[in-house]
Every structure is written in C-alpha cells, then in structure tokens.
Design a protein around this motif. Structure first.
Motif, mmCIF file in Angstrom:
data_model
loop_
_atom_site.group_PDB
_atom_site.id
_atom_site.type_symbol
_atom_site.label_atom_id
_atom_site.label_comp_id
_atom_site.label_asym_id
_atom_site.label_seq_id
_atom_site.Cartn_x
_atom_site.Cartn_y
_atom_site.Cartn_z
ATOM 1 N N LYS A 2 7.984 8.864 8.699
ATOM 2 C CA LYS A 2 7.980 10.241 9.210
ATOM 3 C C LYS A 2 8.538 10.301 10.623
ATOM 4 O O LYS A 2 9.379 11.154 10.945
ATOM 5 C CB LYS A 2 6.551 10.793 9.189
ATOM 6 N N TYR A 3 8.077 9.391 11.501
ATOM 7 C CA TYR A 3 8.550 9.408 12.885
ATOM 8 C C TYR A 3 10.045 9.069 12.973
ATOM 9 O O TYR A 3 10.780 9.667 13.764
ATOM 10 C CB TYR A 3 7.743 8.426 13.735
ATOM 11 N N LEU A 4 10.504 8.132 12.161
ATOM 12 C CA LEU A 4 11.910 7.732 12.220
ATOM 13 C C LEU A 4 12.832 8.838 11.723
ATOM 14 O O LEU A 4 13.934 9.027 12.256
ATOM 15 C CB LEU A 4 12.117 6.456 11.406
ATOM 16 N N LYS A 5 12.394 9.575 10.717
ATOM 17 C CA LYS A 5 13.195 10.713 10.249
ATOM 18 C C LYS A 5 13.316 11.765 11.352
ATOM 19 O O LYS A 5 14.394 12.325 11.598
ATOM 20 C CB LYS A 5 12.564 11.322 8.995
ATOM 21 N N LYS A 6 12.190 12.023 12.042
ATOM 22 C CA LYS A 6 12.238 12.971 13.158
ATOM 23 C C LYS A 6 13.148 12.440 14.268
ATOM 24 O O LYS A 6 13.918 13.197 14.872
ATOM 25 C CB LYS A 6 10.827 13.199 13.709
ATOM 26 N N GLY A 7 13.051 11.138 14.541
ATOM 27 C CA GLY A 7 13.880 10.545 15.585
ATOM 28 C C GLY A 7 15.355 10.699 15.291
ATOM 29 O O GLY A 7 16.148 11.020 16.178
ATOM 30 N N TRP A 8 15.737 10.483 14.027
ATOM 31 C CA TRP A 8 17.142 10.625 13.659
ATOM 32 C C TRP A 8 17.606 12.075 13.808
ATOM 33 O O TRP A 8 18.685 12.343 14.361
ATOM 34 C CB TRP A 8 17.330 10.148 12.220
#
Length: 590
Positions: free
Chosen positions: A178-184
C-alpha cells in the motif's frame, strides 16, 4: 407593524448567531502558523542549496558561530547540516541523544511545520543508517502526517517509499504494498522519476513476495522502462537483476538470461554477487555445466557468504560426479561451514525482524491513539455544528410561526377542501379500477375456459397423433404384395374377438420380413429382452403397422404396446427414450 418588527429582530438574531458560529469555526480550525519564521539570510540561502548543491550549503553553514546564534537559528542551522549530510549520503554519526535533542528543540522552538516535516524525514534517514528501523519508521510516519497536511507530493513520494521499504524488511508485505503504491503515485505527480523507479522496484519485489508474479513482472517492466527513459543505469541494472531472479523462479530461462546479461552490461560498480548467483542457478538449471563452474569459481573469489555457499555446493556436486572425491569433500566441508555462518546471521536477522515488527505494532497503537484524538476533535466539531444548526433551525421556525400564524385558518380550510377533492377523485378512481379489475378477471376466466377446452381436444387427439408416427414408412413392395401381409392387415382391422391368426401365420410374416431384411434376424435373436410378444411387435413395426393395429393383432392394450416399445429401446441402448425411438431404429434396418 408589530409583526414586521418581530420579523426584523429575529432575522438580525439569526445573522448574529451565524456570524459568531463562523468566527468560532475559523478559530477552532485555524492551524498555528509556524511555516515561515524569520531566519538570517545566509541560513535561508544555505537551505535553498541543500537540495541540489549540499557541498556548497555545508560551506556556508560552516561559517556560522554557533555561540552567537539564538536558539531558534541554532536549531535551524543543525537541521540544515543534517539535511545537507543526508543529501551527500554521508552517515550522520552523532549519537541518538544529540539527534533527539535537536528534534526536541525544534519542536519546542518551532522552526516551521514544513521544516519540521523535513527534519522528521531526515531523522528517519539517519536512523536507517544506524540500522534502527523502528525509530526510523516512527519519524517517517510523523513526517508523512505533515506532508499529507501540506500536500507535498515530492516528499510524500519519498516518505511512502521509505516506509514501504522498511515494512518489506520486516516482512509486512501487505502494508508495504500500500505504501509503495502511494509512493509511486506521488513521485510521478511530482515528476520525481528517480524515486518513482525506487518505488516500482520495491513494489515489484513486494508483489513477488506475495506470490502475485504477473503483477510483479508488469511492475518490473514499468520500472525498467522508467529507469531507461531517465538514463538511470544503476537503477536499470538493479531492476534487471531482480527481474532476472523473478523470471528464473517462473522458469522463463531465456528471458532471465537476457535480463541478467543486460544487467551485467551496465558499467555499475555495485556488488556483483547477486548477478553471479543468478547466473549459477540459471546455467545449472539449463544444464550448461562449463558456464556454471566458471561463475562458481568467480563467486568463490568475489561473492558474499550466501554466494559462496551456493558456489561451494555446486562445486562439491560437480567434483563428486567427476569422481574427484578429495575436492568434493573439501567443498562439502566448506558448504557446511558457510551454512553454519548463514544460520547464525539468519538467527540474528530473525530476532531483529521480530523486534522491528513488535516496534511497528507499538507505533501502530500510537497512531491509533492519535486517530482517536482526531476523532474526538471531529466529534466536538460535529457537536458544535449540530448546535449551530439547531439554533438556526429554531430561529427560522419561530420566524415562520410569526409570519404564517395569521394565515393558519385559511390554510386549514384550503387543506380541508383539497382533502375533500382528493377523496372524491380517489373514490372515482377506485370505482374505475374496480370495473377494470372485474373485466380483467372475466377475460382471464374466459381465456382459461378456452385453454381447458383446447386441452380436452388435445387429449382426445393424442391417440390419433401417436398413430401418425408411422404414417410415412418405407416397406418393401414384396411384403406389401404378399398374401400374408394382406391377411395381417385384414385381421388388424377386425375386432379382437375375431382375430384368428395362427402360429403358422406369425412364422410366415417373420420369414418374409427376415428374407427381405436379412439383418432383422440379428435384431430378433441378438437384442436384449426379446420375448415372443416383443419379437412380434418388432416384426409388425417393420411392416408398417400402427400401434393401434399392433395392439389389436396381439390382443393387447395400446398402452402395453407403447410400454414394450419404450422398454426395448431403454434396455438395448441404456438411455431414456420414447416408443418412437425404437420404431425409428427398427425402420432403419435393411
């Protein structure tokens, strides 16, 4: 006149209440503005250089006399030194107590909320360098709250990516994804392609850990395309290495070889041990022994402990297969020693991960408490809004009563007349609906009567329809012109009591049928359930007799003949069928 004065008074009162409510709402929601305190110009200039020219920023910052600075400026100076060191990728080696003092001072003196968010972020970077992931995660989450409040897309992308990377290390893959998708997403909105590549790389690794290989493959390819578009060779090499590992696990060996070859083609001075491990596994699985041994030797010389373990195991197997027991034994002993070392390292990493996961749970509880506090504030705001709304509604209600009280009786009379008119219309409509319903019911009754009559006619015509099953038949002229056939036709139309057919007659009709259609003997003597009655039914069917006539000749009921035909088909073909199915089979015999 009095009503008009009262109306104006209540209107004025409503306006005053709304004005006070708006002022209170603004005061309640107004954030404390610490975003732009006043600093010396040289500090502000150094801050502007930290992002892209950290060395120049450090030169400017080194020219300040810390003893002559006020506390706020001193906090800002140390914050900028921390930021510049992180940008230069220099480990901030000061102990945690000094860093904690800086954070506490900046929080107490207020260096500005935006700067405070950056301080939390770079503090997280420091603690990551110090291998303290739980503390780093704590500060990243604090920074994330500030960036979300001020919508800083660039830092939101970096912070979410850092948090996702920490959660991957702690094996908390679902939250990490979830955090990595937001980061991208945030990185691409900010145009920060470099951090977008980081986010895609870690996201693909996380999806592979969650066994979502198809999504992982798509993400790796997207990250590789972005890295190549921005000429980031280091990231392209790293992504190609991870992509090759994924393809190897998916047994796509040609694609894996292409990816690892591309990774090695970049002039990238990072540890080559992962690439060599992939090459050893790839060539071993594809049966290329010479290349496997070549890279095993290189791994033994340059690889990490994990790479050396893989290489020593492969070399031990290789030399044992060749019969070189001494070398095989040597590499087996080396494999055991390396395995013991890895177990010790794995045990320490497991303890670290468990501790980190525990600390993450503590941070999660703290976050929940913060959310509860926000929920309470939101609840108070809702209560305040409700009270304001109720006050306005009450004021408007009183005003309405004052204005419309004089017309109350007139409205009541109008409502009564309208109700009477409505009742009249309702009565007329009900009468009309009643007549239509009566007519509809009569039509239905008539329709049903017609259906019943049709069914009766259909029932009477069933026998006739069934007798028509064999109207169009193909019977040989020899049978039709024979005397025995004519005798059977005459007997079939005579009453049952006058049916005087003999055994010789039945034998004669059977002989002529078998003579004209030789295969009928196979049916008579080879099929199942062929009793005398069933044989005669079958013979009569082949000469074109209708079921009614067959029943008459056999002195049976027509239903008995139908049941026998149906049973013959089911017994011999093992499936459900009708009497006509047996007739069709018999008529097809030549």
């Amino acid at each position: 006149m009095n009503i008009k004065k009262i109306k104006k008074s209540y209107l004025l009162l409503c306006m005053v209440v709304v004005f006070i409510a708006i002022i209170g709402l603004v005061i309640f929601l107004r954030p404390i503005d610490h975003t732009s305190p006043s600093y010396p110009k040289k500090l502000v200039r150094a801050d502007s250089l930290c992002e892209n020219f950290p060395d120049s920023a450090l030169v400017i910052l080194s020219g300040f006399n810390v003893l002559k600075l006020r506390t706020l400026d001193k906090c800002y100076l140390q914050y900028l030194q921390l930021k510049a060191n992180c940008k230069r990728k220099i480990s901030y080696v000061q102990d945690a107590e000094r860093l904690s003092w800086l954070i506490n001072e900046c929080e107490r003196n207020g260096i500005g909320e935006t700067n405070l968010g950056d301080l939390y972020y770079y503090s997280g970077c420091v603690y990551r360098n110090l291998k303290d992931d739980p503390q780093a995660l704590f500060y990243y989450l604090k920074a994330l709250g500030i960036y979300e409040k001020h919508i800083n897309e660039k830092m939101l992308g970096r912070t979410n990516t850092q948090i996702g990377n920490i959660l991957i290390n702690q094996c908390i893959y679902a939250n990490a994804e979830k955090y990595l998708k937001k980061g991208w997403v945030h990185s691409m909105k900010a145009g920060d392609s470099h951090w977008g590549c980081y986010a895609l790389r870690d996201l693909a690794w996380c999806q592979a850990a969650l066994k979502d290989y198809s999504s992982s493959l798509r993400t790796y390819k997207r990250g590789l395309k972005l890295a190549e578009a921005t000429a980031d060779t280091a990231m392209a090499a790293y992504i190609n290495t991870q992509l090759a590992s994924l393809l190897l696990n998916m047994h796509k060996y040609d694609d894996a070889e292409a990816s690892i070859t591309k990774a090695l083609s970049y002039n990238f001075a990072e540890d080559r041990s992962p690439n060599l491990c992939i090459l050893v596994k790839l060539y071993n699985k594809t049966g290329r022994r010479n290349k496997t041994m070549k890279y095993c030797e290189e791994l033994m010389a340059k690889g990490t402990v994990y790479g050396k373990q893989l290489a020593s195991r492969q070399l031990a197997e290789y030399y044992i297969e060749r019969g070189d027991i001494e070398k095989g034994k040597k590499y087996c002993e080396l494999t055991v020693a390396l395995t013991d070392s890895i177990r010790k390292i794995s045990a320490e990493e497991s303890v670290t991960k468990m501790s980190a996961a525990y600390n993450y749970n503590i941070l999660d509880k703290q976050k929940q408490k913060l959310e509860e506090t926000k929920s309470r504030q939101t609840f108070l705001l809702i209560i305040f809004s409700l009270l304001l709304t109720i006050g306005v509604i009450v004021s408007l209600f009183i005003r309405r009563n004052v204005i419309y009280k004089r017309n109350e009786q007139n409205l009541r009379n109008i409502a009564l007349e309208a109700a009477l008119e409505e009742n009249k219309k309702l009565i007329l409509d009900n009468e009309e609906r009643y007549k239509k319903e009566i007519k509809r019911i009569n039509d239905i009754v008539q329709e049903k009567d017609e259906e019943i009559m049709a069914l009766k006619r259909s029932c009477h015509s069933d026998d006739d329809e069934e007798d028509k099953d064999l109207c169009c038949i193909d019977v040989d002229e020899k049978i039709l012109n024979s005397m025995i056939y004519r005798k059977f036709v005459a007997a079939s139309k005579a009453p049952k009591s006058k049916n005087l057919l003999t055994e010789e007659d039945w034998q004669a009709i059977e002989n002529i049928v078998c003579e004209v259609y030789p295969k009928m003997r196979n049916v008579i003597f080879g099929m199942k359930n062929m009793s005398t009655v069933n044989i005669r039914i079958t013979i009569l069917i082949r000469v074109g007799m209708k079921p009614t006539y067959i029943a008459n000749l056999l002195i049976k009921e027509k239903s008995t003949v139908n049941s026998a035909r149906k049973r013959l088909f089911e017994k011999n073909f093992g499936t459900y069928g009708s009497p006509g199915d047996w007739d069709n089979f018999i008529m097809s015999i030549r």
